[in-house]
Every structure is written in structure tokens, then in C-alpha cells.
Scaffold this active site. Structure first.
Site, PDB file in Angstrom:
ATOM      1  N   ASP A   1       0.577  -1.414  -0.406  1.00 17.92           N
ATOM      2  CA  ASP A   1       0.434   0.168   0.201  1.00 17.92           C
ATOM      3  C   ASP A   1       0.792   1.307   0.181  1.00 17.92           C
ATOM      4  OD1 ASP A   1      -3.339   0.756   0.931  1.00 17.92           O
ATOM      5  OD2 ASP A   1      -2.160   2.057   2.143  1.00 17.92           O
ATOM      6  N   TRP A   2       0.870   1.978   1.032  1.00 18.61           N
ATOM      7  CA  TRP A   2       1.546   3.558   0.912  1.00 18.61           C
ATOM      8  C   TRP A   2       2.764   2.968   1.154  1.00 18.61           C
ATOM      9  CZ3 TRP A   2       2.612   8.040  -0.327  1.00 18.61           C
ATOM     10  CH2 TRP A   2       0.961   8.866  -1.197  1.00 18.61           C
TER      11      TRP A   2
ATOM     12  N   TRP B   1     -13.109   4.912  -2.771  1.00 16.50           N
ATOM     13  CA  TRP B   1     -12.187   4.750  -1.261  1.00 16.50           C
ATOM     14  C   TRP B   1     -11.280   6.632  -1.209  1.00 16.50           C
ATOM     15  CZ3 TRP B   1     -11.017   3.831   3.259  1.00 16.50           C
ATOM     16  CH2 TRP B   1      -9.876   4.093   3.315  1.00 16.50           C
TER      17      TRP B   1
ATOM     18  N   ASP C   1      -7.393  -8.529  -4.512  1.00 19.75           N
ATOM     19  CA  ASP C   1      -7.279  -6.685  -4.026  1.00 19.75           C
ATOM     20  C   ASP C   1      -7.837  -6.617  -4.904  1.00 19.75           C
ATOM     21  OD1 ASP C   1      -6.585  -4.609  -2.974  1.00 19.75           O
ATOM     22  OD2 ASP C   1      -4.754  -5.161  -3.037  1.00 19.75           O
TER      23      ASP C   1
ATOM     24  N   HIS D   1      -6.503  -7.031   0.720  1.00 23.37           N
ATOM     25  CA  HIS D   1      -5.797  -6.001   0.377  1.00 23.37           C
ATOM     26  C   HIS D   1      -4.361  -5.803   1.391  1.00 23.37           C
ATOM     27  CE1 HIS D   1      -4.382  -2.019  -0.556  1.00 23.37           C
ATOM     28  NE2 HIS D   1      -4.016  -1.780   0.976  1.00 23.37           N
TER      29      HIS D   1
END
Length: 298
Positions: A118-119, A159, A245, A274
Site C-alpha cells: 500500500d502506501w 475509497w 485486491d 488488500h
């Protein structure tokens, strides 16, 4: 800048999180990080994403540390036990980069294996590209380094709008919705622990708006420069995406085709949503240890 610090009692008796706290000063803010395993071993840097914290890696940290590796898992500023600026405008892509750079500089980390999702990938891949001599291998699960030049999935736009505009932003339930398995009440409490009320959630709400989605985004040029480094990256680059995901689906193949270090590695598709660290933590950790073995012998 208004800076909030989550009271320590919020973190007492968290399930499966026995790690001693460590702190670094990054530009006047306190960043928390887990530091397990031999201090003289080559480090594995595990970077979480949105809206989680180092608790996400709780099952993987002991496996990698027991194998003889030093494991460092920071809480990004605005998350976990780290300080939390109270306004969304206090956060930028570059500020997050600067905070992480200060951390690895203070800890004098070299020979790093990056593990990111993710980030953690948006930050970690750029960090590796901008400090390529300090990194030995990269393992990416459900993450990417966007430049704003690619089409953004509809799921991401939904999102982003939710994060920015919803009056209700339940961290634990959000993470639970991104897992195949159902998190227990103690796990939900742990994910909610850093955020006593909505004032503490500015960092979690800020991240979606910082993703480069247009070619002229403030972070796009720096990310394009990072891609130029990645396109010459010949050190091990392993993808460990999950099969469930909708946001990052296909990113593993994209990176395998563009990054030379991905060639010939045992890329794996793990079972999970995810947050694959929740659904397949042992398999994820085994993949990391496997690529480290390859990095040592190659």
C-alpha cells in the site's frame, strides 16, 4: 502545527504485539519503530500503508527475526505510536519521504531489504530509488509507485471520496473489510488504538488525496525519476501480491516486466485481500526469507 500523541494506555495488552517501543526524532516529531532481532544483522525494513500501523506486521516480525535478521517496522507519522499532526494539510508526500529518510539516516541503515505494501510501497520504492546503494533487495505486496500517467481504478476513487468526506472513518472495520479472514475484537481494538477520536485521524484521511492521479501532481516528477532507477534495478525485486485486491491487481505483472531484478525470481500470488499480512503472514514472511537467501548467494 498541532501535534497529537496517542496516550500510552491505548496500547496496553495488545494481542500478539509484545515488541518494545523505540523512538526517533524526525524533524521535531516522534516516530515510533519496532526493532527486533540482532542489531548487527542486515535490516529488513517493513513499511505499512493506509490506514494501518506496524501492528500489521506482528506475525511476520518474529519469523524474520528468528531467522537471524534485524527487523525494523516504523509507524509512519500520523499512525500507530508515532506523533500525529492534527490537520490534513500538515501531510504531504514529500514530508512523509523526509520523515522516513531521517529515520534511516539516524539508524545508519545499509544493506536494507525493503518490504512494503500500500502506501508503504509509494514511500518505500521511492526511498529505495533515492538511496539505491543502501538497499539490497525489495519485496512488494499489493503496492505500486504511481506517477499519475496510468489509469486509476474506480475502487480507488471511491475509497478516496470516502476517506475525505465520510463523517464515519472506523479504522479497524476498514482494515477488516480488506481481509479475507474476519478480525477478532482484540485485533480490531489494536487497529483502533492509535486513534482515540477523529482528531487523531488526519493522517489516515490525508493519504488517499496524496496519491498521484494526474501527470502534473506535485509528486509525479519525483516518482518518474524513481522509475528510471527501478528500470535499471538488477538487485532482487520480488512481488508477493494477493489474489483478492481490486486496487492493486495487475501491478505485480507490470513491475515484473519493467524491473530487471524481477526476472527469474519465484514471484508468488498469496491468498488474501488488500491486507495480505493478515491473511497470509507466514507465506509472506517465507517469501521474504527466500529472496534474502537468493540475494546472499547471487
Amino acid at each position: 502545527m498541532e501535534v497529537l500523541r496517542t496516550p500510552e494506555h491505548r496500547f496496553k495488552r495488545l494481542l500478539d504485539y509484545p515488541f518494545a517501543p523505540n523512538y526517533a526524532d524526525v524533524g521535531g516529531l516522534r516516530m515510533h519503530y519496532v526493532d527486533e532481532g540482532p542489531r548487527n544483522a542486515a535490516p529488513i525494513l517493513m513499511l505499512h500503508g493506509e490506514p494501518s500501523w506496524s501492528y500489521l506486521y506482528r506475525h511476520m516480525i518474529p519469523i524474520c527475526a528468528a531467522a537471524g535478521h534485524r527487523v525494523i517496522a516504523p509507524d509512519l507519522i500520523g499512525f500507530g505510536k508515532s506523533d500525529k499532526p492534527g490537520n490534513i494539510g500538515d501531510y504531504s508526500y514529500q514530508r512523509h519521504m523526509d520523515w522516513l529518510q531521517l529515520l534511516i539516516d539516524q539508524l545508519e541503515l545499509t544493506n536494507i531489504t525493503l518490504v512494503c505494501q500500500d502506501w508503504g510501497s509509494l514511500l518505500g520504492l521511492r526511498l529505495a530509488a533515492e538511496n539505491d546503494a543502501r538497499f539490497r533487495a525489495i519485496v512488494v505486496g499489493n503496492g505500486m509507485l504511481p506517477t499519475g500517467d496510468q489509469k486509476v481504478p474506480t475502487a480507488f476513487h471511491l475509497w478516496k471520496n470516502f476517506a475525505l468526506h465520510s463523517p464515519w472513518f472506523p479504522i479497524g472495520r476498514i482494515i477488516n473489510s480488506g481481509c479475507f479472514r474476519k478480525l477478532g475484537p482484540d485485533e480490531l481494538r489494536a487497529y483502533d488504538a492509535p486513534f482515540p477520536n477523529r482528531k487523531y485521524k488526519a493522517g489516515t484521511r490525508a493519504f488517499p488525496r496524496l496519491v498521484p492521479v494526474t501527470p502534473d501532481d506535485p509528486a509525479s516528477d519525483a516518482n518518474r525519476r524513481a522509475w528510471k532507477v527501478m528500470e535499471r534495478w538488477e538487485k532482487p525485486f520480488l512481488t508477493t501480491f494477493s489474489n483478492g485486491d481490486p486496487i492493486t491487481r495487475g501491478g505485480d505483472r507490470y513491475m515484473q516486466e519493467r524491473i530487471p531484478g524481477a526476472e527469474g525470481l519465484p514471484h508468488i500470488t498469496l491468498t488474501g485481500g488488500h491486507f495480505l499480512q493478515e491473511d497470509s503472514p507466514v507465506q509472506f514472511a517465507q517469501a521474504i526469507l527466500g529472496v534474502l537467501g537468493q540475494a546472499v548467494t547471487s
